[in-house]
Design a protein around this motif. Structure first.
Motif, mmCIF file in Angstrom:
data_model
loop_
_atom_site.group_PDB
_atom_site.id
_atom_site.type_symbol
_atom_site.label_atom_id
_atom_site.label_comp_id
_atom_site.label_asym_id
_atom_site.label_seq_id
_atom_site.Cartn_x
_atom_site.Cartn_y
_atom_site.Cartn_z
ATOM 1 N N ARG A 36 51.055 37.187 44.655
ATOM 2 C CA ARG A 36 50.529 37.763 45.882
ATOM 3 C C ARG A 36 51.685 38.971 46.294
ATOM 4 N NH1 ARG A 36 49.432 32.307 47.191
ATOM 5 N NH2 ARG A 36 51.550 32.138 48.351
ATOM 6 N N THR A 37 52.873 38.647 46.015
ATOM 7 C CA THR A 37 53.983 39.716 46.401
ATOM 8 C C THR A 37 54.380 40.581 45.278
ATOM 9 O OG1 THR A 37 55.754 38.020 45.602
ATOM 10 C CG2 THR A 37 54.977 38.035 48.141
ATOM 11 N N ALA A 38 53.731 40.492 44.301
ATOM 12 C CA ALA A 38 54.070 41.471 42.961
ATOM 13 C C ALA A 38 53.708 42.854 43.470
ATOM 14 C CB ALA A 38 53.184 41.056 41.880
ATOM 15 N N GLY A 39 54.758 43.705 43.113
ATOM 16 C CA GLY A 39 54.489 45.279 43.566
ATOM 17 C C GLY A 39 53.738 46.150 42.381
ATOM 18 N N SER A 40 53.030 45.686 41.197
ATOM 19 C CA SER A 40 52.615 46.384 40.411
ATOM 20 C C SER A 40 51.507 45.506 39.736
ATOM 21 C CB SER A 40 53.417 47.047 39.366
ATOM 22 O OG SER A 40 54.203 46.043 38.524
ATOM 23 N N ALA A 41 50.512 46.116 38.738
ATOM 24 C CA ALA A 41 49.744 45.240 38.328
ATOM 25 C C ALA A 41 50.194 44.566 37.135
ATOM 26 C CB ALA A 41 48.471 46.202 37.677
ATOM 27 N N GLY A 42 51.176 45.209 36.413
ATOM 28 C CA GLY A 42 51.962 44.473 35.286
ATOM 29 C C GLY A 42 52.586 43.190 35.701
ATOM 30 N N GLN A 43 53.376 43.166 36.902
ATOM 31 C CA GLN A 43 53.983 42.242 37.441
ATOM 32 C C GLN A 43 53.155 41.069 37.824
ATOM 33 O OE1 GLN A 43 56.600 43.297 40.813
ATOM 34 N NE2 GLN A 43 57.862 44.479 39.695
ATOM 35 N N TRP A 47 53.044 37.208 36.325
ATOM 36 C CA TRP A 47 53.201 35.953 36.987
ATOM 37 C C TRP A 47 51.724 35.128 36.829
ATOM 38 C CZ3 TRP A 47 57.326 34.193 38.057
ATOM 39 C CH2 TRP A 47 58.338 34.915 38.220
ATOM 40 N N GLY A 48 50.469 36.061 36.855
ATOM 41 C CA GLY A 48 49.396 35.040 36.495
ATOM 42 C C GLY A 48 49.384 34.319 34.976
ATOM 43 N N ILE A 102 40.243 35.681 39.319
ATOM 44 C CA ILE A 102 38.886 35.861 40.282
ATOM 45 C C ILE A 102 39.340 35.533 41.624
ATOM 46 C CG2 ILE A 102 36.847 34.639 40.781
ATOM 47 C CD1 ILE A 102 36.281 33.846 37.983
ATOM 48 N N VAL A 103 40.052 34.720 41.914
ATOM 49 C CA VAL A 103 40.540 34.453 43.389
ATOM 50 C C VAL A 103 41.605 35.534 43.745
ATOM 51 C CG1 VAL A 103 39.843 32.223 43.400
ATOM 52 C CG2 VAL A 103 42.324 32.686 42.850
ATOM 53 N N GLY A 104 42.440 35.920 42.739
ATOM 54 C CA GLY A 104 43.735 36.522 43.034
ATOM 55 C C GLY A 104 43.535 38.296 43.184
ATOM 56 N N THR A 105 42.349 38.754 42.817
ATOM 57 C CA THR A 105 42.035 40.278 42.575
ATOM 58 C C THR A 105 41.332 40.465 44.036
ATOM 59 O OG1 THR A 105 40.270 39.793 41.439
ATOM 60 C CG2 THR A 105 42.031 40.403 40.337
ATOM 61 N N GLY A 106 41.716 41.155 44.758
ATOM 62 C CA GLY A 106 41.241 41.491 46.219
ATOM 63 C C GLY A 106 41.256 40.635 47.319
ATOM 64 N N ARG A 107 40.477 40.433 48.380
ATOM 65 C CA ARG A 107 40.405 39.322 49.528
ATOM 66 C C ARG A 107 40.144 38.160 49.051
ATOM 67 N NH1 ARG A 107 41.806 40.130 54.799
ATOM 68 N NH2 ARG A 107 40.914 38.774 56.343
ATOM 69 N N LEU A 108 40.757 36.968 49.552
ATOM 70 C CA LEU A 108 40.081 35.801 49.081
ATOM 71 C C LEU A 108 38.951 35.465 50.064
ATOM 72 C CD1 LEU A 108 40.525 33.172 47.413
ATOM 73 C CD2 LEU A 108 42.205 32.401 49.291
ATOM 74 N N ASN A 109 37.740 35.186 49.592
ATOM 75 C CA ASN A 109 36.782 34.688 50.184
ATOM 76 C C ASN A 109 35.897 33.389 49.740
ATOM 77 O OD1 ASN A 109 34.990 35.797 48.366
ATOM 78 N ND2 ASN A 109 35.503 37.654 49.075
ATOM 79 N N PRO A 110 35.062 32.905 50.515
ATOM 80 C CA PRO A 110 34.396 31.570 49.681
ATOM 81 C C PRO A 110 33.771 31.691 48.473
ATOM 82 C CG PRO A 110 34.023 31.818 52.104
ATOM 83 C CD PRO A 110 34.664 32.905 51.737
ATOM 84 N N VAL A 111 33.210 32.891 48.488
ATOM 85 C CA VAL A 111 32.329 33.327 47.338
ATOM 86 C C VAL A 111 33.376 33.488 45.968
ATOM 87 C CG1 VAL A 111 30.921 34.872 46.107
ATOM 88 C CG2 VAL A 111 30.724 34.620 48.539
ATOM 89 N N ARG A 112 34.607 33.925 46.240
ATOM 90 C CA ARG A 112 35.638 34.229 44.856
ATOM 91 C C ARG A 112 35.857 32.661 44.563
ATOM 92 N NH1 ARG A 112 37.595 39.239 43.535
ATOM 93 N NH2 ARG A 112 36.812 40.801 44.805
ATOM 94 N N LEU A 113 36.333 32.006 45.635
ATOM 95 C CA LEU A 113 37.051 30.696 45.553
ATOM 96 C C LEU A 113 36.053 29.939 44.868
ATOM 97 C CD1 LEU A 113 39.579 28.909 46.239
ATOM 98 C CD2 LEU A 113 38.251 28.166 48.372
ATOM 99 N N ILE A 114 34.711 29.706 45.245
ATOM 100 C CA ILE A 114 33.716 28.859 44.676
ATOM 101 C C ILE A 114 33.531 29.263 43.116
ATOM 102 C CG2 ILE A 114 31.428 28.061 44.610
ATOM 103 C CD1 ILE A 114 31.333 28.322 47.589
ATOM 104 N N ALA A 115 33.499 30.412 42.892
ATOM 105 C CA ALA A 115 33.021 31.007 41.631
ATOM 106 C C ALA A 115 34.520 30.891 40.782
ATOM 107 C CB ALA A 115 32.993 32.576 41.589
ATOM 108 N N GLY A 116 35.467 30.859 41.078
ATOM 109 C CA GLY A 116 36.614 30.628 40.380
ATOM 110 C C GLY A 116 36.877 29.189 39.999
#
Length: 294
Positions: A36-43, A47-48, A102-116
Motif C-alpha cells: 500500500r505504501t510502495a511508490g512504484s509498480a515495480g515495488q 512486495w506482493g 485482485i484486492v491490491g489493485t484499485g480501491r478495496l471493495n466487497p466485490v474485489r474482496l470476495i473474488a480474491g
C-alpha cells in the motif's frame, strides 16, 4: 479400512505447524502492508511476491507438510511424489499472489474482496488435496464428500479474512493478533480436510515408490529457513515510513533554502582583471574609453 493416526508424535507436529502458520502470516501481513505504501509498480510487485511467498509458501504449504510429519497409516509406509509436491507449493504461492493482486489493485471493495477470497481459497484447497494426491502408500485413498466441502468453505472464508487483514491491518499488535487468528484458520482447514480421508489398505505388500518424508524434510526446512531469513532481510533493508518522511523533509528544506550569493569581487583600481583577459578567444578588445588611465 486401515487405521489412521494424525498425531503420531503427539502435539509436537500440530504445535510446530501452528507456529509456522503464525510466523508466515506475520511476515505476509507486514509485506502486504508495504504494497500500500510502495511508490512504484515495480515495488508493489516486489512486495506482493514476498507476501505471496510468506503466506502461501510458509503459512500454508510449509505448515501443511510439517503437520503431515505426524500422519501415519497402520501397516504401510508413506512416500511422496516429488513433482506433485513441488506443484502443490507453486499452487499455494500463485493462488495467494493472484488474490493479493485482485484486492491490491484499485480501491478495496466487497466485490474485489470476495473474488480474491474465492480464488485464493480454492487455490489453498487445491494445494492441500494436490499434496494429498502426492502421497504414495500401499492402499487407496477415499474422501468424505461433506468434509471435503467443509474444508473448501473454511479455506475460502479464511482466505477472504486473510486478504482483508492484509489490506487493512498496519499496527504491530493488530498484526500479531491477526496472525494468531489466521493460524487457527489455516490449521483448521488442514485438519478438517485430513479428517475427510480414509485409506483402504491393499492386501499385497507391494513396494511403495517415491521420496520419504525424512528425505523431503531437509529441503523443506532449508527452504523455510532461507525464506524467512530473506523476508526478514528485505523488511529490515527497506526504508520505513519514518525514513521516507525524513527524506522528504530534508528535500523540502534544501529546496526552500536560497541559493548561495556569489562572493564580492575584489577591487581592481588599475584594470588588471581587464588586462588579463585581453587576447583570449571571445574577449572583445576594449575601446579607448574603457582603457585604464596611465
Amino acid at each position: 479400512m486401515a487405521e489412521i493416526n494424525h498425531f503420531e508424535y503427539g502435539w509436537i507436529t500440530p504445535s510446530l505447524s501452528y507456529a509456522l502458520s503464525v510466523l508466515g502470516s506475520i511476515l505476509g501481513l507486514i509485506c502486504a502492508g508495504r504494497i500500500r505504501t510502495a511508490g512504484s509498480a515495480g515495488q508493489r510487485a516486489w512486495w506482493g511476491l514476498l507476501a505471496a511467498w510468506a503466506l502461501g509458501g510458509t503459512a500454508i504449504w510449509a505448515m501443511h507438510f510439517v503437520a503431515m510429519l505426524g500422519f501415519a497409516v497402520d501397516g504401510t509406509r508413506i512416500r511422496y511424489d516429488v513433482p506433485l509436491t513441488v506443484a502443490s507449493t507453486a499452487i499455494a504461492v500463485v493462488a495467494v499472489g493472484i488474490g493479493l493482486a485482485i484486492v491490491g489493485t484499485g480501491r478495496l471493495n466487497p466485490v474485489r474482496l470476495i473474488a480474491g477470497g474465492i480464488f485464493t481459497g480454492a487455490g489453498v484447497a487445491a494445494m492441500h488435496y494436490t499434496g494429498m494426491t502426492a502421497m504414495r502408500l500401499n492402499g487407496s485413498l477415499g474422501y468424505d464428500t461433506n468434509r471435503v466441502a467443509l474444508s473448501v468453505v473454511i479455506a475460502v472464508v479464511a482466505a477472504t479474512v486473510a486478504l482483508w487483514l492484509a489490506m487493512t491491518v498496519r499496527r504491530g499488535l493488530a498484526i500479531v493478533a491477526s496472525a494468531l487468528v489466521m493460524g487457527v484458520a489455516v490449521n483448521g482447514m488442514h485438519f478438517t480436510g485430513m479428517s475427510a480421508l480414509s485409506v483402504h489398505r491393499h492386501e499385497d505388500q507391494a513396494e511403495v515408490s517415491g521420496a520419504g518424508m525424512s528425505t523431503l524434510l531437509v529441503p523443506i526446512v532449508l527452504a523455510v529457513i532461507f525464506g524467512v531469513v530473506g523476508l526478514l532481510y528485505a523488511l529490515l533493508a527497506a526504508p520505513t515510513d519514518d525514513d521516507r518522511a525524513a527524506a522528504a523533509y530534508l528535500d523540502s528544506r534544501r529546496a526552500s533554502e536560497p541559493a548561495a550569493a556569489a562572493p564580492p569581487a575584489a577591487p581592481d583600481p588599475v584594470g588588471l582583471r581587464a588586462r588579463s583577459t585581453l587576447g583570449q578567444p571571445g574577449t572583445p578588445f576594449p575601446s579607448r574609453r574603457e582603457m585604464p588611465p596611465r
